[in-house]
Motif scaffolding. Structure first.
Motif, PDB file in Angstrom:
ATOM      1  N   ASP A   1       0.797  -1.227   0.000  1.00 64.55           N
ATOM      2  CA  ASP A   1       0.000   0.000   0.000  1.00 64.55           C
ATOM      3  C   ASP A   1       0.828   1.275   0.000  1.00 64.55           C
ATOM      4  OD1 ASP A   1      -2.448  -0.936  -0.318  1.00 64.55           O
ATOM      5  OD2 ASP A   1      -3.116  -0.696   1.761  1.00 64.55           O
ATOM      6  N   SER A   2       1.765   1.366   0.952  1.00 61.44           N
ATOM      7  CA  SER A   2       2.481   2.637   1.054  1.00 61.44           C
ATOM      8  C   SER A   2       3.463   2.783  -0.094  1.00 61.44           C
ATOM      9  CB  SER A   2       3.163   2.764   2.415  1.00 61.44           C
ATOM     10  OG  SER A   2       4.316   1.998   2.461  1.00 61.44           O
ATOM     11  N   MET A   3       3.945   1.662  -0.641  1.00 61.41           N
ATOM     12  CA  MET A   3       4.778   1.758  -1.833  1.00 61.41           C
ATOM     13  C   MET A   3       3.964   2.303  -3.010  1.00 61.41           C
ATOM     14  SD  MET A   3       7.657   1.192  -0.923  1.00 61.41           S
ATOM     15  CE  MET A   3       8.359   1.547  -2.523  1.00 61.41           C
ATOM     16  N   MET A   4       2.698   1.896  -3.064  1.00 61.16           N
ATOM     17  CA  MET A   4       1.860   2.374  -4.154  1.00 61.16           C
ATOM     18  C   MET A   4       1.606   3.870  -4.039  1.00 61.16           C
ATOM     19  SD  MET A   4      -0.590  -0.799  -4.837  1.00 61.16           S
ATOM     20  CE  MET A   4      -2.126   0.006  -4.583  1.00 61.16           C
ATOM     21  N   VAL A   5       1.446   4.340  -2.795  1.00 56.67           N
ATOM     22  CA  VAL A   5       1.253   5.776  -2.598  1.00 56.67           C
ATOM     23  C   VAL A   5       2.457   6.553  -3.109  1.00 56.67           C
ATOM     24  CG1 VAL A   5       1.056   7.560  -0.844  1.00 56.67           C
ATOM     25  CG2 VAL A   5      -0.366   5.539  -0.703  1.00 56.67           C
ATOM     26  N   VAL A   6       3.661   6.051  -2.725  1.00 53.32           N
ATOM     27  CA  VAL A   6       4.870   6.726  -3.176  1.00 53.32           C
ATOM     28  C   VAL A   6       4.996   6.637  -4.690  1.00 53.32           C
ATOM     29  CG1 VAL A   6       7.374   6.714  -3.046  1.00 53.32           C
ATOM     30  CG2 VAL A   6       6.031   6.383  -0.992  1.00 53.32           C
ATOM     31  N   GLY A   7       4.666   5.480  -5.243  1.00 49.48           N
ATOM     32  CA  GLY A   7       4.718   5.319  -6.687  1.00 49.48           C
ATOM     33  C   GLY A   7       3.813   6.307  -7.394  1.00 49.48           C
ATOM     34  N   PHE A   8       2.596   6.456  -6.879  1.00 49.33           N
ATOM     35  CA  PHE A   8       1.668   7.423  -7.464  1.00 49.33           C
ATOM     36  C   PHE A   8       2.252   8.827  -7.395  1.00 49.33           C
ATOM     37  CE2 PHE A   8      -1.447  10.712  -6.538  1.00 49.33           C
ATOM     38  CZ  PHE A   8      -2.246  10.653  -7.666  1.00 49.33           C
ATOM     39  N   PHE A   9       2.792   9.157  -6.230  1.00 51.48           N
ATOM     40  CA  PHE A   9       3.364  10.484  -5.987  1.00 51.48           C
ATOM     41  C   PHE A   9       4.456  10.800  -7.009  1.00 51.48           C
ATOM     42  CE2 PHE A   9       6.428  12.861  -3.078  1.00 51.48           C
ATOM     43  CZ  PHE A   9       5.773  14.069  -3.198  1.00 51.48           C
TER      44      PHE A   9
ATOM     45  N   LEU B   1      -5.368   9.621  -1.357  1.00 54.11           N
ATOM     46  CA  LEU B   1      -5.643   8.310  -1.948  1.00 54.11           C
ATOM     47  C   LEU B   1      -5.604   7.200  -0.910  1.00 54.11           C
ATOM     48  CD1 LEU B   1      -3.748   7.828  -5.303  1.00 54.11           C
ATOM     49  CD2 LEU B   1      -6.185   7.877  -4.866  1.00 54.11           C
ATOM     50  N   SER B   2      -4.691   7.347   0.055  1.00 47.59           N
ATOM     51  CA  SER B   2      -4.513   6.267   1.013  1.00 47.59           C
ATOM     52  C   SER B   2      -5.477   6.373   2.187  1.00 47.59           C
ATOM     53  CB  SER B   2      -3.078   6.291   1.534  1.00 47.59           C
ATOM     54  OG  SER B   2      -2.836   7.537   2.133  1.00 47.59           O
ATOM     55  N   LEU B   3      -6.336   7.421   2.187  1.00 47.58           N
ATOM     56  CA  LEU B   3      -7.179   7.621   3.364  1.00 47.58           C
ATOM     57  C   LEU B   3      -8.267   6.569   3.497  1.00 47.58           C
ATOM     58  CD1 LEU B   3      -7.736  11.453   3.551  1.00 47.58           C
ATOM     59  CD2 LEU B   3      -6.625   9.986   5.212  1.00 47.58           C
ATOM     60  N   ASP B   4      -8.807   6.104   2.366  1.00 41.13           N
ATOM     61  CA  ASP B   4      -9.998   5.257   2.519  1.00 41.13           C
ATOM     62  C   ASP B   4      -9.671   3.927   3.183  1.00 41.13           C
ATOM     63  OD1 ASP B   4      -8.614   4.511   0.338  1.00 41.13           O
ATOM     64  OD2 ASP B   4     -10.357   3.996  -0.893  1.00 41.13           O
ATOM     65  N   ARG B   5      -8.370   3.555   3.201  1.00 37.02           N
ATOM     66  CA  ARG B   5      -8.070   2.293   3.893  1.00 37.02           C
ATOM     67  C   ARG B   5      -7.855   2.504   5.394  1.00 37.02           C
ATOM     68  NH1 ARG B   5      -2.178   2.570   2.322  1.00 37.02           N
ATOM     69  NH2 ARG B   5      -1.296   3.119   4.321  1.00 37.02           N
TER      70      ARG B   5
ATOM     71  N   TRP C   1       0.472   8.377   9.086  1.00 37.77           N
ATOM     72  CA  TRP C   1       1.564   9.292   8.733  1.00 37.77           C
ATOM     73  C   TRP C   1       2.859   8.527   8.496  1.00 37.77           C
ATOM     74  CZ3 TRP C   1       6.219  10.914  11.032  1.00 37.77           C
ATOM     75  CH2 TRP C   1       6.830  11.982  10.361  1.00 37.77           C
ATOM     76  N   LEU C   2       3.130   7.527   9.357  1.00 37.94           N
ATOM     77  CA  LEU C   2       4.378   6.768   9.198  1.00 37.94           C
ATOM     78  C   LEU C   2       4.393   5.998   7.885  1.00 37.94           C
ATOM     79  CD1 LEU C   2       4.937   5.386  12.798  1.00 37.94           C
ATOM     80  CD2 LEU C   2       6.307   7.082  11.599  1.00 37.94           C
ATOM     81  N   THR C   3       3.204   5.577   7.412  1.00 38.01           N
ATOM     82  CA  THR C   3       3.199   4.778   6.180  1.00 38.01           C
ATOM     83  C   THR C   3       2.930   5.626   4.935  1.00 38.01           C
ATOM     84  OG1 THR C   3       0.889   4.264   6.618  1.00 38.01           O
ATOM     85  CG2 THR C   3       2.513   2.601   7.227  1.00 38.01           C
TER      86      THR C   3
END
Lengths: 242, 221
Positions: free
Chosen positions: B21-29, B65-69, B102-104
């Motif tokens: 998940d958090s890798m995907m957030v960074v990837g999107f960013f 994007l990562s909020l809904d989880r 925040w950490l993730t």
């Protein structure tokens, strides 16, 4: 609060006060329009376009006022769980959104001849635009649940959170604007307004307020009745099932 | 405090096990920022001029994007109700969730932004200020976002709804964060903007915790 949190008493009150509010709305807006359109001077700089002000400024007032009504009613609904406060908050939102939209559109129509452009990122324009989006978010959340009670509660929390944020947004937009705004475009400050212009403006301001109050009473009445109809239907379905 | 740490460890363990998940957030960013040179042209001057805004707007979107989880999984499998029933105050749960969020997301976003600074031709001192604004600003995003995520539990099309609720409330953070980096790149003092960001964060802590807790309570009823 004078027993108005009781829906039945509120219905009685609305029936009593509604016609008076509607009548004074017609009188105030009618006379305000007459003074504003025919019996007030054109501005020496802006010419006849200044008459847009008599719609634009009162709708901006009402856009902000309706948000405060919505937030205060939401806080009351959250704390004391008065059903009428819920209806007030939900009824106030579309009205406030409509006033904000009128303010934005009339501002664009005013801006085109005055500033030569439909839109500038002026601090006041920008904060009205954000206010409009806050309204949209509130209404979308209120309507997003199958259970209307949940929608009411969730949107009440959102309204209170949004209300706390409104001054922060306003401050930050003002700050951002003074930094980025080119000096060529300045909103016409009106330090001294001609009494002949002030009269229609005030008439329209009070008239818009009574107009808002009239519509709000109607909406709340309709919502109370809709809730009752839903309860009766539910009771019927339960009776059939049993 | 021990309860907080326990909850936080649970969240982090879940985030690590579910992995990407958090890798995907960074990837999107990173990917979203990389799109902009194609959109507005590769001139280094222009890119450096718009870099703080680009990085911040995309950080907002990535954090959103990562909020809904944040609460959705616990809401769906019922563990949210159990967490609410524990004697620990609900605000503590929210605090643990927000810290884990925040950490993730916030922290990985900060870790990725030096790379973006290279792509966007941002110089080193500006990057330092940008990182400081991200450090102070992204926790606010997690806090406000937590309110939005808690409010849309059980709503139809909750994911789309969050953006409508939360993005207008993110605007002050964006304004002051980009303002600080802009001021630094023009050689003006920028600590004032950073202080305001800090003040917004301090205000967002009680507001975010109480409002999220209230929203969770009514969602679980």
């Amino acid at each position: 609060m004078f027993g108005l949190q009781n829906p039945t008493k509120f219905l009685k009150f609305a029936k009593l006060v509604g016609p008076w509010l509607a009548g004074s709305t017609i009188l105030l807006i009618g006379s305000g329009l007459w003074f504003g359109l025919f019996n007030s001077p054109a501005d020496y700089q802006q010419g006849e376009t200044v008459r847009i002000m008599y719609i634009h400024v009162p709708s901006a007032w009402m856009g902000m006022f309706a948000y405060s009504v919505m937030a205060i009613a939401s806080a009351i609904a959250l704390v004391w769980k008065h059903p009428v406060a819920d209806h007030l908050a939900r009824g106030s939102a579309p009205l406030g959104a409509a006033f904000t939209l009128i303010c934005l559109v009339s501002g664009a129509l005013w801006g085109k001849p005055m500033w030569g452009t439909w839109w500038v990122w002026d601090a006041r324009l920008t904060s009205m635009l954000i206010l409009f989006f806050l309204y949209l978010g509130y209404m979308a959340l209120a309507g997003a649940f199958d259970d209307p009670e949940r929608g009411a509660k969730a949107s009440a929390i959102l309204a209170v959170v949004g209300w706390i944020n409104v001054p922060i947004i306003k401050f930050s937009v003002d700050w951002w604007n003074t930094l980025h705004q080119p000096a060529s475009v300045t909103k016409t400050a009106m330090p001294s307004i001609d009494p002949a212009m002030l009269l229609p403006l005030l008439l329209m301001g009070v008239g818009f307020t009574t107009f808002y109050a009239t519509l709000l009473l109607w909406r709340v009445r309709a919502e109370i009745l809709a809730t009752r109809i839903r309860n009766i239907r539910l009771a019927q379905i339960h009776a059939e099932g049993a | 405090m021990s309860r907080f740490i326990e909850l936080l460890r649970r969240e982090l363990r879940l985030a690590l096990r579910q992995g990407s998940d958090s890798m995907m957030v960074v990837g999107f960013f990173v990917l979203a920022v990389i799109l902009f040179p194609f959109g507005i042209g590769p001139e280094p001057g222009i890119l450096a001029r718009v870099a703080p805004g680009l990085v911040w707007v995309n950080a907002l979107l990535a954090a959103m994007l990562s909020l809904d989880r944040l609460y959705q999984g616990d809401y769906e499998d019922g563990s949210l109700e159990l967490l609410i029933l524990t004697p620990a105050p609900l605000e503590l749960l929210v605090a643990a969730k927000v810290t884990a969020h925040w950490l993730t997301t916030g922290l990985p976003l900060m870790a990725a932004s030096p790379l973006l600074a290279v792509f966007l031709n941002l110089d080193a001192t500006d990057l330092g200020v940008l990182l400081l604004t991200l450090a102070v600003g992204t926790p606010t995003l997690s806090l406000i976002g937590s309110v939005g995520a808690a409010l849309v539990l059980g709503a139809r099309r909750g994911g789309v709804l969050i953006s409508l609720l939360v993005l207008p409330l993110f605007i002050p953070v964006l304004i002051f964060a980009v303002g600080a980096v802009d001021a630094a790149s023009h050689g003006f003092p920028w600590t004032g903007q950073l202080a305001i960001l800090g003040a917004i964060l301090l205000g967002a802590v009680p507001l975010g915790l109480y409002a999220s807790a209230a929203a969770l309570k009514q969602a679980a009823e």
